[in-house]
Enzyme design. Structure first.
Site, PDB file in Angstrom:
ATOM      1  N   GLU C 103       0.804  -1.207   0.000  1.00 21.01           N
ATOM      2  CA  GLU C 103       0.000   0.000   0.000  1.00 21.01           C
ATOM      3  C   GLU C 103       0.849   1.274   0.000  1.00 21.01           C
ATOM      4  OE1 GLU C 103      -2.791  -0.575   3.138  1.00 21.01           O
ATOM      5  OE2 GLU C 103      -3.925   1.218   2.499  1.00 21.01           O
ATOM      6  N   ASP C 127      -0.273 -10.792   3.024  1.00 19.87           N
ATOM      7  CA  ASP C 127      -1.553 -11.032   3.692  1.00 19.87           C
ATOM      8  C   ASP C 127      -2.721 -11.142   2.704  1.00 19.87           C
ATOM      9  OD1 ASP C 127      -0.327 -10.982   6.151  1.00 19.87           O
ATOM     10  OD2 ASP C 127      -0.786  -8.884   6.540  1.00 19.87           O
ATOM     11  N   MET C 169       0.211 -15.256  10.487  1.00 19.47           N
ATOM     12  CA  MET C 169       0.218 -13.834  10.146  1.00 19.47           C
ATOM     13  C   MET C 169      -1.189 -13.365   9.772  1.00 19.47           C
ATOM     14  SD  MET C 169       3.716 -13.101   8.045  1.00 19.47           S
ATOM     15  CE  MET C 169       3.250 -14.227   6.735  1.00 19.47           C
ATOM     16  N   GLU C 221      -2.835 -13.330  13.814  1.00 15.38           N
ATOM     17  CA  GLU C 221      -2.226 -12.520  14.880  1.00 15.38           C
ATOM     18  C   GLU C 221      -3.092 -11.320  15.261  1.00 15.38           C
ATOM     19  OE1 GLU C 221       1.482 -10.707  13.488  1.00 15.38           O
ATOM     20  OE2 GLU C 221       0.680 -10.698  11.460  1.00 15.38           O
ATOM     21  N   ARG C 265      -1.337 -25.786  24.225  1.00 15.44           N
ATOM     22  CA  ARG C 265      -0.069 -25.146  23.889  1.00 15.44           C
ATOM     23  C   ARG C 265      -0.232 -24.224  22.690  1.00 15.44           C
ATOM     24  NH1 ARG C 265       3.842 -28.676  26.206  1.00 15.44           N
ATOM     25  NH2 ARG C 265       2.837 -29.167  28.193  1.00 15.44           N
ATOM     26  N   HIS C 271       8.116 -15.388  11.600  1.00 16.33           N
ATOM     27  CA  HIS C 271       8.785 -15.048  10.351  1.00 16.33           C
ATOM     28  C   HIS C 271       9.056 -16.224   9.427  1.00 16.33           C
ATOM     29  CE1 HIS C 271       9.346 -11.344  12.557  1.00 16.33           C
ATOM     30  NE2 HIS C 271       9.542 -10.787  11.390  1.00 16.33           N
ATOM     31  N   GLN C 273       7.008 -17.812   8.031  1.00 11.78           N
ATOM     32  CA  GLN C 273       5.995 -17.749   6.974  1.00 11.78           C
ATOM     33  C   GLN C 273       6.374 -16.860   5.796  1.00 11.78           C
ATOM     34  OE1 GLN C 273       1.831 -17.337   9.033  1.00 11.78           O
ATOM     35  NE2 GLN C 273       3.428 -16.875  10.516  1.00 11.78           N
ATOM     36  N   ARG C 274       7.332 -15.956   5.977  1.00  9.54           N
ATOM     37  CA  ARG C 274       7.571 -14.995   4.896  1.00  9.54           C
ATOM     38  C   ARG C 274       8.949 -15.114   4.256  1.00  9.54           C
ATOM     39  NH1 ARG C 274       5.389  -9.958   7.109  1.00  9.54           N
ATOM     40  NH2 ARG C 274       5.681  -9.336   4.965  1.00  9.54           N
TER      41      ARG C 274
END
Lengths: 341, 341, 341, 341
Positions: C103, C127, C169, C221, C265, C271, C273-274
């Protein structure tokens, strides 16, 4: 002849591969019956079991977990536990047991053998901290998963000039940290066997930044800073009244951020390391353990445990097997230090 | 001090991990210069080299192949080859070499040491057929890839009640077939060490179909049917004038189809098994080999090769190292037979 | 003709695939020069750049991160930032820019176009929360990684009759939670778009336990409990003086444990994930975005952004592109609710 | 209400995910009974079926294949086939069917609807060649597997300066070749939609070698050289009396070797592409297809098929759905050509 098999203690990829090997060899090679007791030592105490035919172990080789369930029940800590086991085995016509588990499970196996019940052990510890065997199944899978995560984190660390702390399993022994750190190209590896100096870690981190690469710090969950044992014990409550125990990974990431002024993040791999399909290495090792445990039963060599020595599966006395925790020796840690900073 | 490093022979995941370890330890622990010779023994013959600084080995740990290139050049088969090497090393000021390679490369290393040039060897054979070491890097990766393929093929075999033959690497030794077959839950495993009986294979296949599961047959590329050596040698030409050599996998799938009347297909894994990122296991082993080779050079322990024994890296004489092909022994094959059919 | 390319904002697998496509098509199809500006908009402000020839993009298709580096610098928030850019482009002879980012980066692209500098945008948001395009690259990779983790956690959850909370995320949009939760067979999926009722979550969790399966709860999150926004904002300090912000995953695991009496748990994927190599899907999408951005430049269709609609790459006005956050609509969330409990 | 579900045609990752979604939504949202017919259309003809309760679909989301089995049986090609189906459905009290399959299965679904039996279709084609839907499940998994193989082969190609030909699925449509070739960074992609010129391929290959990179050529199994259709049809027999049909991959590797003088090898991925656990993308798509097929049954919207359009699941008439093969259009192939050579 009829044998029973059970799994005790924590989750570990390869348990089902052991069970399958026991069933296939017990039935096909020896013509035995095999029954599975549920939930570790609880099964032979309560009598909860299921027959394990060839069909019941089709399709389980690749699966994590255990089709028999597990528990931490100890018959020696329950009134009449041993007599319950004796009664169950008599009722079921079971001649011998194969017990797959860690220190606690194998400790019971040893005492039962001393008490006249024939048990052969199969060692299981994802942390690889058992002295009597070169490796245990589950360890390679845990290292594989941790290494894949580290591989991915390098990208983010470098794109953003950020320190990344990866917390892996290992309360008392740093094998997973050592191997995944070596395999993942970590800049620092911290293990429970040696308290670390925060200023030294910071120095390595800064040296790495100077080389224009971003540092990855792999830390075993049981690693501690010098003088840190007490610090980490103090839990306090958060806004919701939950007690918070500082994990070493998060703690260290915050320390690094404060001392270097660089962005720093922690990733706690947690339970992802102990679930899912085992690696090929672990499937082969677990399968060989199961096959050889059946041989030990056939030989009535009770009170022993199968173990890996080089490329051979051998038998060791349970009494020796659980005597000592195998920790990372100084010279193996020194090997890795070449890559620090 | 200045050392040279080179890689010879076929592709194998982990070569770059060895090079990285040599460079990191050579520079950071000893303060040496390290130069890389290109294309195996061709590099020190022609003088083609590049300096290997710390930057040159960043980011190569996870990569397949070799940043130095490879070849099958043998200085003892070229006029004046050894003198060329001597001249290059003198010109470059190189005191010792680390040679990473298989039987041929290490054979040259041995002869050069005998001729007064200091060489330390690092063994490389994806087939794991070197007697002097428990395992060689690259093997675990090959087994991992073959096992993943077998995992996927189970689905198709079962959905379609089809026999699937998977041909894996292994011309002279069946280690990859044995380990991937065990890990993948194969119904039959065929290795070069033992000629197989087609009727026996068919019997196992049919027994498996009777249990309502579809068979996976894992066959090493060098496996042969009884009396089959001659049969497979006769190539003929196809419509385009290309010579066709029947691969054993395809041949066996056709035999099974004809004899059982069931659909049967072959998959030849081929070069996918020897490329790409090494497993964590292979990265650790390759790294430790590299580190220990540098130690051997520091000790001027030339004419040796690093090797894995249990969990230790040891040194063995090159003369012994390459003496014998390590094949699958009868008892290891017998272990696997429990799962046939 | 000469064009510049830059990457802004957070890390996202596929950035290098876009750069590669821009370079290959710019040079091979149009004969342009391509230069890469470093660190997002900072590059064209300070003039930091490097020429991007065909060689510079060999071997980057599979790599995470960005070879150009990234930043969050905004020329409209710096004195004279736009004039600096104008000067750099004039000096470098650059006729147009391709800006890859989210953006903020695209907002600058739009304003620069309004100010007479030709820019084409390539959307980037891991995302997947950009309204103008069906998908953005990086999202599929993040979902893939989260799903692999969930697959592994099922084993542990079931072996130990334990609830496992997986935090993924998604601060403002729950797409990663929705897709990985569906793909991973989650028992509950919680997204930022809808505040969740803790008692309702507990009910689903308990229903799942009653079915004798262990629940996996996937939570974005940015998801919040009803009335929870304030609660989560209050950070407090731990024993080391570090401020602790309660992550929603850990918080929820503790709530479930307290309310159900079952072990519970949390795993925070963070991170992992990216970073790392993009999935095939993301490589194809990123490559097509890059190719089509070059087409837009060739057409001098500035102030536009490439976007995916169905299987087509189209162009949309930057003014429309960044107008609206794409959140998970009620009907997509309702689809997933079938699997809750 | 009671519905039946069946799967027809070839293997495809995601079939079980559709079945699971149908069962979960049918039972939990509508309170229906669901029964599974075995082996495609054979099940409703012979009456072979099993009830599908919630337990029967636990743990199948991640598995390849189909728990219902499959076949190519066509009731319109068997005497009285349709009447058998009518009788079975009456006996079982089944009100409607959900049929998951390709062109043939869906063709039967259409005719049965015309004959008064309510059927809703779910499209399945791993080749992604169905015009009515943007994508079908299984395709992403096949592309993922092929891309992983190509990634590994790059290493070997480059270490040995060798051309590698990778043959992927796709008899009539080149989608898998196109996407895996783009994702894997292929130097040439060959599809059935366009006959290729061998000299042109050789030119690309040689250009690639000149750039000092080794070429990877991805070829769909149905791709043909100009004038090649006849050539490939002539099979001949090998030494064992087996008919050999030249696969295009092997053929092309040999052609390249002969014309360039460079080493050239073929890898035929074969059935590994269609088995094993589906990707996250395919699990989400398959799940959504299943859910929406149940909605169509609830709406009594028979004779329709679910389809993906952009990010929406829509319904299309079966009559339109199977009308046309979706092949790779010229402009998509042109996109990829930028990377050739």
């Amino acid at each position: 002849m009829r044998i029973g098999v059970l799994t005790g203690g924590g989750d570990c990829p390869g348990l089902n591969a052991v069970i399958r090997a026991v069933v296939r060899k017990g039935i096909d090679a020896h013509g035995w019956d095999v029954i599975g007791y549920r939930s570790g030592w609880q099964g032979p105490m309560t009598g909860e079991s299921k027959p394990l035919g060839l069909d019941s172990v089709e399709d389980i080789l690749t699966r994590g977990g255990t089709i028999l369930g597990s528990s931490r029940t100890n018959p020696y800590k329950a009134d009449g536990g041993v007599e319950q086991i004796r009664a169950t085995l008599a009722k079921d016509g079971v001649d011998a047991l194969i017990a797959i588990g860690g220190e606690d499970t194998l400790g019971v196996a040893k005492r039962l053998t001393d008490d006249g019940i024939g048990v052969v052990g199969v060692p299981k510890t994802i942390d690889n901290d058992l002295g009597a065997t070169d490796y245990t199944f589950g360890f390679d899978t845990a290292v594989h998963i941790a290494t894949e995560a580290i591989d991915r984190l390098h990208t983010t660390a470098e794109s953003h000039h950020r320190a990344l702390v990866v917390e892996v399993m290992g309360r008392h022994a740093g094998w997973i940290a050592l191997h995944s750190g070596l395999a993942g190209g970590a800049s620092v590896i911290l293990v429970p066997e040696r308290q670390f100096s925060v200023p030294q870690v910071v120095e390595w981190v800064e040296r790495r930044f100077e080389r224009e690469y971003a540092p990855i710090i792999v830390v075993a969950e049981g690693a501690l800073p010098e003088g840190g044992a007490e610090m980490l014990q103090s839990g306090e409550k958060d806004a919701f009244g939950h007690v918070r125990l500082g994990g070493i990974g998060t703690w260290l990431a915050e320390e690094i951020a404060q001392r270097t002024g660089k962005e720093s993040r922690a990733v706690v791999l947690g339970h992802t390391q102990r679930g899912g399909t085992p690696t090929a290495y672990d499937r082969v090792l677990a399968t060989r353990f199961g096959l050889n445990a059946v041989d030990a039963v056939a030989d009535k060599d009770f009170g022993t445990m199968v173990a890996l020595r080089g490329t051979d599966i051998v038998r060791v006395k349970l009494s020796e097997a659980t005597a000592e925790l195998k920790t990372v020796p100084a010279e193996r840690y020194a090997e890795a230090e070449v890559f620090f900073g």
